[in-house]
Each structure stands twice: as C-alpha cells, then as structure tokens.
Write a protein that holds these residues in place. Structure first.
Motif, PDB file in Angstrom:
ATOM      1  N   ILE A   7      53.378  19.858  30.959  1.00 17.09           N
ATOM      2  CA  ILE A   7      53.016  20.891  31.938  1.00 17.09           C
ATOM      3  C   ILE A   7      54.210  21.796  32.180  1.00 17.09           C
ATOM      4  CG2 ILE A   7      52.272  21.278  34.314  1.00 17.09           C
ATOM      5  CD1 ILE A   7      50.768  18.696  34.211  1.00 17.09           C
ATOM      6  N   SER A 321      55.236  22.897  38.321  1.00 15.50           N
ATOM      7  CA  SER A 321      54.713  21.735  37.594  1.00 15.50           C
ATOM      8  C   SER A 321      54.872  20.448  38.388  1.00 15.50           C
ATOM      9  CB  SER A 321      55.425  21.598  36.244  1.00 15.50           C
ATOM     10  OG  SER A 321      56.820  21.399  36.425  1.00 15.50           O
ATOM     11  N   ILE A 324      51.747  19.385  40.341  1.00 10.45           N
ATOM     12  CA  ILE A 324      50.696  18.951  39.416  1.00 10.45           C
ATOM     13  C   ILE A 324      51.034  17.578  38.859  1.00 10.45           C
ATOM     14  CG2 ILE A 324      49.517  19.513  37.260  1.00 10.45           C
ATOM     15  CD1 ILE A 324      49.953  22.427  37.851  1.00 10.45           C
ATOM     16  N   GLU A 345      46.294  17.603  30.343  1.00 13.58           N
ATOM     17  CA  GLU A 345      46.423  17.277  31.755  1.00 13.58           C
ATOM     18  C   GLU A 345      45.475  18.095  32.618  1.00 13.58           C
ATOM     19  OE1 GLU A 345      48.771  17.982  29.712  1.00 13.58           O
ATOM     20  OE2 GLU A 345      50.196  16.321  29.620  1.00 13.58           O
ATOM     21  N   TYR A 346      45.295  19.376  32.260  1.00 14.39           N
ATOM     22  CA  TYR A 346      44.432  20.223  33.083  1.00 14.39           C
ATOM     23  C   TYR A 346      42.978  19.773  32.997  1.00 14.39           C
ATOM     24  CZ  TYR A 346      48.469  23.292  33.359  1.00 14.39           C
ATOM     25  OH  TYR A 346      49.713  23.798  33.595  1.00 14.39           O
ATOM     26  N   ASP A 347      42.540  19.395  31.804  1.00 16.91           N
ATOM     27  CA  ASP A 347      41.172  18.890  31.677  1.00 16.91           C
ATOM     28  C   ASP A 347      41.007  17.583  32.444  1.00 16.91           C
ATOM     29  OD1 ASP A 347      40.473  21.010  30.110  1.00 16.91           O
ATOM     30  OD2 ASP A 347      40.803  19.976  28.212  1.00 16.91           O
ATOM     31  N   GLN A 350      40.879  18.584  36.051  1.00 17.56           N
ATOM     32  CA  GLN A 350      39.622  19.282  36.330  1.00 17.56           C
ATOM     33  C   GLN A 350      38.453  18.322  36.353  1.00 17.56           C
ATOM     34  OE1 GLN A 350      36.943  20.005  34.036  1.00 17.56           O
ATOM     35  NE2 GLN A 350      35.820  21.277  35.483  1.00 17.56           N
TER      36      GLN A 350
END
Length: 766
Positions: A7, A321, A324, A345-347, A350
């Motif tokens: 990230i 970052s 997150i 990581e975002y998926d 999410q």
C-alpha cells in the motif's frame, strides 16, 4: 516503513506520477528557453558579423570613391596626358598633385598608404613625397614574394578596374605586415595595355581585422573574409591555413547562415556587392553562456523541487497508508489472513467492509423488526420490578428506544370484560383484535403511551405526568375522561366493554412496579365486586387495616442494597414508612409486625457472601437485633437508614476492590506487551474480557489517566532507561518500545520528557 509495504508503494508511485507530470512540463519549458536563448545568441552573432560587413564595404566604397575623385581631377588628367620631352619632368605639377591628395589619408584609415603611378613620367607620388624612379619606392615598400620587375609588370604595367589583390605579406620601411591591395587604372575607361596612370591603395590587414575584433573580444571567437576565388582578405583569431581548411571541408554546408561545426557555431554570410564571404566562429560554451545559466538554475530548482516532492511523497504515503494498514490488521484479526493472498489489500478491505455494511443493515432491519418485542420485554421487566437501579432502567430504555417525559405517573390496567375463563382459539383471536383496537385508540388519544399486554384480556398502561402534579385531581380527571371516551367508543362501535384499575402515583421510575401491584390489587377488587368502571387505589386506601410492606417492595429493597445504591434504598425505606404513617395509625401489633418484617429483610442480606466476609458482620447484626418495636417509628427509621448505608458501603467497597484489581491486571498486561506496536484498546479489552468503553471509563475513574496516556508513559519510561546506555540507536529503541516509526517516537518522547531523545542521551552522558 509500514508493515504492509504494498500500500505504501502504491501511494508513493501515485505521488511520483503526480510529481513527474509537472517535471515533464518544466523540462519542455526548459528546452524551449534554451532554444530561444540559443536563437537569440545566434541572431546577435549574425548581426555582429553583418555590421562588420557593412562597415568594411562602406570603407571599400570610400576607397573606390577616392579613385573616382582622382579620375575627375583636372590637374591629374593634365599631368597624365602630358608628353615627356627628353628628361624634362613637370615637377611643379607633380608636387601640386602631392599636396592635393595628401588630405585624403586623414579621412579614411584605409587610405593611409597609397600611391599614384604616372606612366608618361615613370613617376610614383604619394602623400608627402614623389619617387621619380619606381625602384626607389620599391626599396621601402614592397611585397617580399615579388621582384621589382614582377611588381612593375603586375601592378604598374597592367590595366586594373577596381581590382583587389588578396592578402599577402608586405614590407613597409623594413616592417613586415600583411595587406590587401586595391588597384584602379586611370582614366576609368582604360581597357587593355598600359594606362596613363594607376592608383594603388595598400590596406593594412590590421585595419580590416579591427572591424572583426568585436567577435573575438565579445565571444572569444574568430573571423575570416575571403573573396569570390577563396583568397583571404582578412583573418582574426584563426590562422589562414585553418580558415582555408575549414572552407574546403565538405562537412560545412556553405549555404547555411549558421551551423555548429565541431565546438563552434559557424556563421557564414555572402556579400552581393563584391562576392566576398564573411565567416565567423563562436565557441559553443560562450554562445550558450546565458543558456547554461538557465540550465543550471533550472536543474537546481528542479532538483530541489523533486527532492522536496519525494520527501513529501514519502511522508504522505506513510501517513495515508498507515491507517489502512492498521485497518487491515484489525480486519485480519477478525476475518483471517487468507483473503489477501488471493486479492489485493483494497479488494480485501472493500469485500469485508461491504460484508460489514450488509450485515449491519440486516442487523438494523432485524432490530427494527424486533423493536416492538424489545419494548414489550422492557415494559414487562419494568412493571415486574426486575431493575435494581435507575441507571439500569435508563440503559434498557435507550436500548428499547423509549423515553419517559417525566419520572412520575400512574400505572393502570385495562381489562376487556366478558371473556373470563374462555380460552378457545376463536376467543383468543377475538381478544387479540380487541386489544389491537384499544391500543390503537389509546395511541390516537395519547401520544407515546407505553403499553404492554397482560394475558389475553388485559393491557398495562404507564401514564407519565409531572412529579409535582402526580396524584393531583387534575391528572386523574384527565385520565378518567380519556378512558371514559375510549370505553364509550369501544362499546358503541365494537361492543367492547372495559374496566380500568389504577395504582397510586409513583414519584420515581423505580416505583412503577409498586404502582402496578396496586393496580393489580384494584383489578382483583373490581372482579370481586363486579365493578365495570375506572377505580383508583387511593380511593380505597382507608379501607385497609393492615400495614403496608408488599413482597415486591421487599425484593426491590434487597436488590437495591445489593447493587450498592444507598440513595435509592433510603428513598424506598422512607416510602414504606410514609405509606404506613400517612392517613392511618398502625396498631401496636401491626407496628411490631412491620418492624419485624423490615428487620427480617435486613437480616436476609447478611446471609449473602459479600457480607459474610465483612468485618462489620457482627456489628451490623447486633445493631439490627437491637432495634425495638416499642421505639418511635422516626427513631427506627433513622436506625435502619444507618444500617442500609453501612450495607451499601460494604458492597461498594467490594466493587472498588474488584475495580482496582481489574485496573492492576490491565497495568500488568501493558507492562508485558508495551513493545507490541499493534497493542490497542481492543486488545486490552479482549485480554480482561470486558467491553472497550467499560475499561476505558473504569481505568480513568481509578487512575485519573487515560489508557492511551498510560501506555505512552510506560513506553517512554522504558525508552529513557535504554537511552541511558549506548547499546541501541534511537531507531532501534523506538522499535523496541512499540513505535512504528522513529519520527512518532521522537515526537512522543519530546511531548512527555520535554527534550528530544538524542538531547536526553547527551545530558545523561555528561
């Protein structure tokens, strides 16, 4: 560097892209500036060379004009047309011409050295002197590479029409130089053979070179002038050999005005008047001096901007970052680590956040669906007296989304008449419909009236009124009128007959169950006496001849003392005494039984474990036994209030000990795990098996310090111990005491200790 560097890198790459875009624009602007500066420098150099060309051509025109003036001079025409008779020479005419031509040398430095040759007299005269034998002149002024005969033949013996002899060596009074020679025969219309007179202008190469000095002095370059045949007319800053070699080089485009050749900018212009070629060379580094300044400044500013932008990108990447990454850590603890391996990581975030939102919405819908059940359960617990403190009631009311406009009011029971003992399905359905009709009518008549079902044919109502008006006739009258209208409408439209029974007014929300018990008694009385109207407990108070101390009040008093609430226990005890003394006089037997019941209640509490372990057990027990029924009720009341306060004090002391022990457990856990950068309030709450908000408030109440501040204090204390030695660097100490970065550690250390870590270490070593 964050734990999850992916990230961090993604943020950093995005910032670098943003940084590259203006850098590209700046580079384009820089190249444009360099190009413009170069064009201006080339244009200035061309202008300088053109100016030198104009001056040289103007001087040559003046030289040509000088010969034309001589051609029109009548004395010279007369002299050159005279015929020589023997050895006679027109000396006077010659000296007269010498005086006439002398002033010309003062107007043009190109005319400082010239002579006129008269063919008929074989005489050469110059400004200030005359040579009656050309050999005498040649002894002082000659071309080393020409003999007298060659000189006479090429210069004096031929016809010349504005002819220029290229640059060649020349001796003037034993002084060697280089000159170009301008030759013109007179008269001007001479064509072939020998002419009557010849004008020869000897132009020193220095006079021509001085016109090109600007290019050398300003730029440190060179200049070269050649005629149409390539012969050198003038040269400066370069040897004639190198200049001719450059002219013959095929890599040099003769048609271009400006071009770079090796390390020089070569400028070439051609004269349309005489066909001469003017060529100058300017060193590239001199030409680009201004451009180089722009280049240095641009690269310096760009370099600083890129460096600052990179530092800002690193800082922003870490700052953006880090949250997150922390969120990812929490997600991994709760949802596992397997999802990140298959997705980025975002998926992962999410997907899990989406699931949380979906689950939260489903939970909200389920809570809304179950809210009527929660409210009904709360009301049933409230009228049953299951709550021990007002705080517990407030929390349960907030959970059920219920609000009471005041603490006081009445509890009433509304019974549907005519269905006693009937329990068939049809009857139950009919009663359910009747209850629904009555509750809807009550809701229309009174906003937000708390109601709950009591069996199949009864509804419990809680009417809230202002405390100072509770028990007043105005509120009773208003409630009675509302219920009478309801009864009339229910009977006229639905043939539903109802009976209402109300308990006495309750001054606090904790007394709702007591008012409810009174309403139940009145409903039983109504059933026994077959009354179908609205009846109130206060109207039947004088009819009882016993003391007032119902079982529910005893249970509530015990629960309140066990909860450690002395104020509520005192209020309940005073309420019992007031009920037994207000509007009635207890007989000695009833008084003795009441006092015995109250003493029995207090003695029951002593059997609890919390009191069995107390040092006050025997003291309190003897104090309870010592209460005599023969004493005045006021004295008995004061004695019991004192005992109640002592009992609540024992309970609160036990609670405080438990709280202190829990805080000590929290401190112990922090002392063991302070070096973990992932240590959070959630982890601490998980360790002691209590909610986060609970331990946060408890720790603050016991220690007067927040959990986060205490954790920071422990970390800084450990860091200060490590700083007393030179075994670890500041960065290593920051990692060992639980900080993700040395920057955050330094800020925390300075905030707590007042100095930076490095300064603290230096002060210790001193």
């Amino acid at each position: 560097m964050p734990k999850y560097s992916t990230i961090f890198r993604k943020f950093l790459v995005s910032y670098l892209i943003i940084l590259i875009i203006p850098s590209i624009a700046g580079y384009v602007s820089y190249r444009t500036s360099i190009s413009v500066t170069q064009s201006i420098s080339i244009e200035n150099s061309v202008t300088q060379l053109q100016r030198s060309q104009e001056i040289l051509e103007r001087r040559m025109v003046e030289v040509e004009g000088f010969t034309r003036q001589l051609a029109l001079n009548p004395d010279l025409n007369k002299l050159m047309n005279e015929r020589k008779q023997g050895d006679e020479v027109n000396v006077y005419g010659i000296w007269s011409m010498v005086k006439q031509v002398t002033p010309f040398s003062q107007t043009n430095d190109f005319l400082q050295n010239y002579f006129i040759y008269l063919n008929n007299y074989d005489v050469i005269f110059t400004q200030g002197s005359a040579y009656f034998r050309p050999e005498h002149y040649y002894q002082n002024f000659r071309y080393p590479d020409l003999t007298v005969e060659e000189w006479k033949k090429e210069v004096l013996g031929q016809t010349h029409r504005s002819e220029i002899m290229p640059l060649r060596s020349y001796m003037s009074n034993s002084k060697q130089t280089s000159v170009i020679t301008y030759m013109q025969s007179l008269p001007l219309d001479s064509f072939s053979g020998s002419s009557p007179a010849t004008v020869v202008v000897i132009i020193n190469e220095e006079n021509i070179s001085n016109l090109l000095a600007g290019l050398e002095d300003r730029y440190g370059g060179w200049a070269h002038i050649s005629d149409a045949q390539g012969n050198t007319i003038g040269v400066r800053g370069i040897s004639e050999t190198d200049a001719k070699k450059l002219s013959l080089d095929t890599e040099l485009d003769k048609a271009k005005t400006s071009q770079f050749y090796n390390d020089d900018l070569v400028i070439t212009i051609h004269s349309d008047k005489n066909g001469w070629t003017y060529r100058a060379g300017v060193p590239r580094q001199v030409l680009m001096e201004n451009a180089n300044q722009i280049k240095y400044i641009t690269w310096l500013v760009t370099g600083i901007a890129i460096l600052l932008g990179l530092l800002a990108g690193l800082l922003l990447s870490y700052r953006n970052s880090a949250p997150i990454n922390r969120l990812l850590g929490v997600m991994k603890e709760h949802f596992g680590k397997d999802g990140i391996a298959e997705r980025n990581e975002y998926d992962f975030l999410q997907g899990n956040i989406s699931n949380m939102i979906t689950s939260n919405r489903q939970l909200e819908l389920e809570l809304k669906r179950q809210l009527p059940l929660v409210r009904d359960g709360f009301l049933k617990r409230l009228i049953a007296g299951e709550f021990h403190t007002t705080e517990e009631i407030a929390a349960a009311a907030a959970q059920a989304d219920m609000r009471f406009s005041s603490d006081g009011g009445y509890v009433g029971i509304l019974r549907i008449n005519g269905y006693s003992g009937m329990d068939s399905v049809e009857i139950l359905n009919e009663l359910a419909a009747a209850r629904l009709i009555l509750k809807q009518a009550l809701t229309d008549a009174v906003n937000e009236l708390p109601m709950t079902d009591l069996g199949s044919d009864r509804i419990v109502m809680i009417w809230t009124v202002q405390q100072e008006e509770a028990g007043g006739l105005a509120w009773r009258q208003q409630i009675s009128e509302t219920l009478e209208k309801l009864a009339q409408v229910a009977y006229s439209e639905y043939k539903i007959s109802v009976t209402a029974a109300f308990g006495d007014s309750y001054p606090a929300i904790m007394d709702v169950s007591h008012s409810y018990e009174q309403a139940k008694q009145m409903m039983e009385y109504a059933e026994f006496s077959s009354k179908n109207s609205i009846i109130w407990f206060s109207d039947s108070r004088l009819e009882t001849a016993t003391y007032y101390y119902p079982l529910d009040i005893e249970q509530r008093l015990i629960s309140t003392i066990r909860a450690g609430d002395p104020d509520e226990a005192k209020r309940m005890l005073l309420s019992v005494m007031e009920k037994n003394t207000e509007n009635q006089q207890l007989s000695p037997e009833m008084k003795q039984q009441l006092v015995g019941e109250l003493k029995g209640t207090l003695l029951k509490l002593l059997d609890q474990k919390a009191f069995m372990e107390s040092e006050l057990l025997h003291t309190l027990k003897n104090q309870m036994i010592g209460i005599q029924a023969s004493d005045a009720l006021s004295a008995i009341q004061d004695e019991m209030i004192e005992i109640v306060n002592a009992l609540c004090g024992v309970i609160n002391s036990k609670k405080n000990n438990a709280h202190i022990q829990m805080v000590e457990d929290i401190k112990q856990f922090i002392a063991e795990a302070y070096g973990d950068s992932e240590l959070t309030l959630y982890r601490i709450a998980e360790k002691v098996e209590r909610p986060e908000k609970y331990i946060s408030q408890l720790f603050k109440e016991v220690t007067d310090v927040n959990v986060s501040d205490y954790l920071e204090m422990i970390r800084i204390e450990q860091a200060s111990l490590l700083l007393r030695t030179d075994a670890c660097t500041v960065d290593e100490i920051a990692a060992r005491v639980g900080y993700n970065s040395s920057h955050s550690f330094r800020r925390a250390f300075k905030r707590v200790m007042g100095v930076a870590p490095s300064s603290y270490r230096q002060s210790i070593n001193i």
